[in-house]
Scaffold this active site. Structure first.
Site, short mmCIF file in Angstrom:
data_model
loop_
_atom_site.label_atom_id
_atom_site.label_comp_id
_atom_site.label_asym_id
_atom_site.label_seq_id
_atom_site.Cartn_x
_atom_site.Cartn_y
_atom_site.Cartn_z
N HIS A 51 -11.41 36.87 -35.82
CA HIS A 51 -10.11 37.37 -36.27
C HIS A 51 -9.54 38.36 -35.27
O HIS A 51 -10.21 38.79 -34.32
CB HIS A 51 -10.25 38.02 -37.65
CG HIS A 51 -10.52 37.02 -38.74
ND1 HIS A 51 -10.61 37.38 -40.07
CD2 HIS A 51 -10.72 35.69 -38.71
CE1 HIS A 51 -10.86 36.32 -40.81
NE2 HIS A 51 -10.93 35.27 -40.00
N GLU A 53 -8.71 41.57 -35.37
CA GLU A 53 -9.34 42.88 -35.23
C GLU A 53 -10.60 42.80 -34.37
O GLU A 53 -10.86 43.69 -33.54
CB GLU A 53 -9.70 43.46 -36.61
CG GLU A 53 -8.53 43.56 -37.56
CD GLU A 53 -8.40 42.37 -38.49
OE1 GLU A 53 -8.22 42.57 -39.70
OE2 GLU A 53 -8.49 41.22 -37.99
N CYS A 78 -9.94 41.60 -43.64
CA CYS A 78 -10.67 40.89 -44.69
C CYS A 78 -11.93 41.65 -45.09
O CYS A 78 -12.50 42.41 -44.31
CB CYS A 78 -11.01 39.47 -44.25
SG CYS A 78 -12.09 39.38 -42.80
N ASP A 208 13.75 3.52 -39.79
CA ASP A 208 13.61 4.20 -38.51
C ASP A 208 12.30 3.91 -37.79
O ASP A 208 12.19 4.14 -36.59
CB ASP A 208 13.73 5.72 -38.71
CG ASP A 208 15.11 6.15 -39.15
OD1 ASP A 208 16.02 5.31 -39.14
OD2 ASP A 208 15.27 7.34 -39.51
N ARG A 215 5.13 14.37 -29.38
CA ARG A 215 5.09 13.67 -28.10
C ARG A 215 5.82 14.44 -26.99
O ARG A 215 5.53 14.26 -25.83
CB ARG A 215 5.72 12.28 -28.24
CG ARG A 215 5.06 11.42 -29.30
CD ARG A 215 5.67 10.05 -29.43
NE ARG A 215 7.10 10.06 -29.71
CZ ARG A 215 7.62 10.32 -30.90
NH1 ARG A 215 6.84 10.62 -31.92
NH2 ARG A 215 8.94 10.30 -31.09
N GLY A 292 14.60 10.26 -46.14
CA GLY A 292 16.06 10.29 -46.01
C GLY A 292 16.75 11.16 -47.07
O GLY A 292 16.15 12.03 -47.69
N ARG A 293 18.04 10.82 -47.25
CA ARG A 293 18.87 11.66 -48.12
C ARG A 293 18.33 11.73 -49.54
O ARG A 293 18.30 12.79 -50.15
CB ARG A 293 20.31 11.13 -48.15
CG ARG A 293 21.25 12.08 -48.91
CD ARG A 293 22.66 11.56 -48.95
NE ARG A 293 22.77 10.39 -49.82
CZ ARG A 293 23.92 9.76 -50.07
NH1 ARG A 293 25.03 10.18 -49.47
NH2 ARG A 293 23.96 8.72 -50.86
#
Length: 348
Positions: A51, A53, A78, A208, A215, A292-293
């Site tokens: 972590h 610290e 923690c 699509d 990429r 989609g929508r």
């Protein structure tokens, strides 16, 4: 800006370096200051590793100075044994006399226990420094633990006249209708590399044929997910090419393979809640909903979203599929060559 805020800002800068590599842990940054000089810095670099610290403490070239220093950290140290030992124990062991914390950790295994342990050991603890900024840094983590669901980002591209697609017949399926340019596309891939999962609906997958991978940016692929109620999508789609793990939410079967997991849900119940519950079960802190929508509007109607990233391309379609209407607050407006990115937050 006071001294505490100056060093906490540096902690936030460091924490951001862990973006995309630490989930489901939070991004955390830490600095160690001795007599007005930073003598150590660290951030959480990778899930399962040390972590912030710990990295900051180990970066100090003269460990004897720790007994006279202040440790700054964006999130409460923690107090439990996870994949790594408790950071609060190391702070006590090194006899660091003062700790300044950005915000309390709402994860149930911590949630004030780290601060309590430090104070019982005689450490002077100050909390709430740049708390708003430190919570914003880990908005995904806090949403996951406090709302019991992933942080949801809605994303789409639309034209200047408000369309996200043309009216397409089946012979025009197979490639997306490009609205924005290369810079916007690279930013989309950068965002993908920093989020846990990405979700599309049946029609978007079919029309699509997206890869939903990273990429055009260096980073890891998100978990891909698609809604396919009746399992009608063809297996030759890019979503099923094995380049990244894919979830298929459907009404027919539960089955796991090496690259595809079929997850059966009840489409007669609250579909969005079931999908988010599955992401939560898999420790996914955030999900991008790319359309989609119909799917985007389902999340908007259910009021189960946190941000909307709306890319606006310098084009007109004049007719086609209208973009969703987002009822949020505009918090960012950025020019991307000839395109724009507007980011909205859900109204509280």
């Amino acid at each position: 800006m006071d001294t505490n805020e100056k060093y906490m800002f540096r902690c936030i800068e460091l924490a951001r370096l862990g973006a995309g590599n630490v989930a489901p842990n939070p991004m955390v940054g830490s600095v160690i200051v001795h007599r007005g000089k930073i003598i150590g810095e660290g951030f959480h670099q990778k899930y399962g590793e040390a972590h912030a610290e710990v990295n900051a403490i180990h970066s100090v070239s003269e460990p004897g100075l720790l007994k006279e220093s202040t440790l700054y950290v964006t999130l409460e140290p923690c107090a439990h044994h996870g994949l790594t030992p408790p950071c609060s124990d190391l702070i006590v062991e090194k006899q660091i006399p003062r700790v300044v914390i950005g915000t309390i950790d709402s994860f149930s295994e911590v949630a004030g226990k780290g601060i309590e342990k430090l104070r019982k050991a005689g450490v002077a603890v100050e909390e709430g420094i740049l708390e708003k900024e430190c919570r914003a840094l880990n908005k995904r983590f806090f949403t996951f633990h406090e709302k019991k669901r992933p942080f949801v980002i809605l994303k789409w591209a639309q034209t200047l006249d408000g369309f996200i697609d043309i009216d397409r017949s089946r012979e025009h399926f197979g490639e997306p209708t490009w609205i924005t340019g290369d810079l916007a596309l690279r930013l989309v891939h950068k965002v993908r590399s920093e989020e846990g999962a990405i979700l599309v609906g049946t029609n978007t997958a079919e029309k699509d044929n997206p890869s939903l991978t990273v990429r055009r940016w260096a980073g890891k692929n998100p978990l891909r997910a698609v809604i396919d109620k009746n399992l009608r999508l063809p297996p030759n789609l890019k979503l099923f090419d094995g380049s990244a793990k894919t979830l298929v939410f459907n009404s027919i079967k539960n089955m796991e393979t090496e690259t595809i997991d079929f997850v059966k849900i009840d489409f007669n119940e609250k579909m969005i809640l079931q999908i988010l519950a599955e992401f939560q079960r898999r420790n996914i802190l955030s999900v991008i909903v790319e359309g989609g929508r119909q799917l985007l509007e389902s999340f908007i109607r259910a009021d189960l979203w946190d941000e909307a990233h709306v890319f606006i391309g310098n084009k007109f379609f004049y007719k086609g599929v209208s973009s969703p209407q987002i009822p949020g607050n505009l918090i960012s407006d950025e020019r991307l060559d000839s395109d724009w990115l507007k980011i909205f937050h859900k109204q509280s």
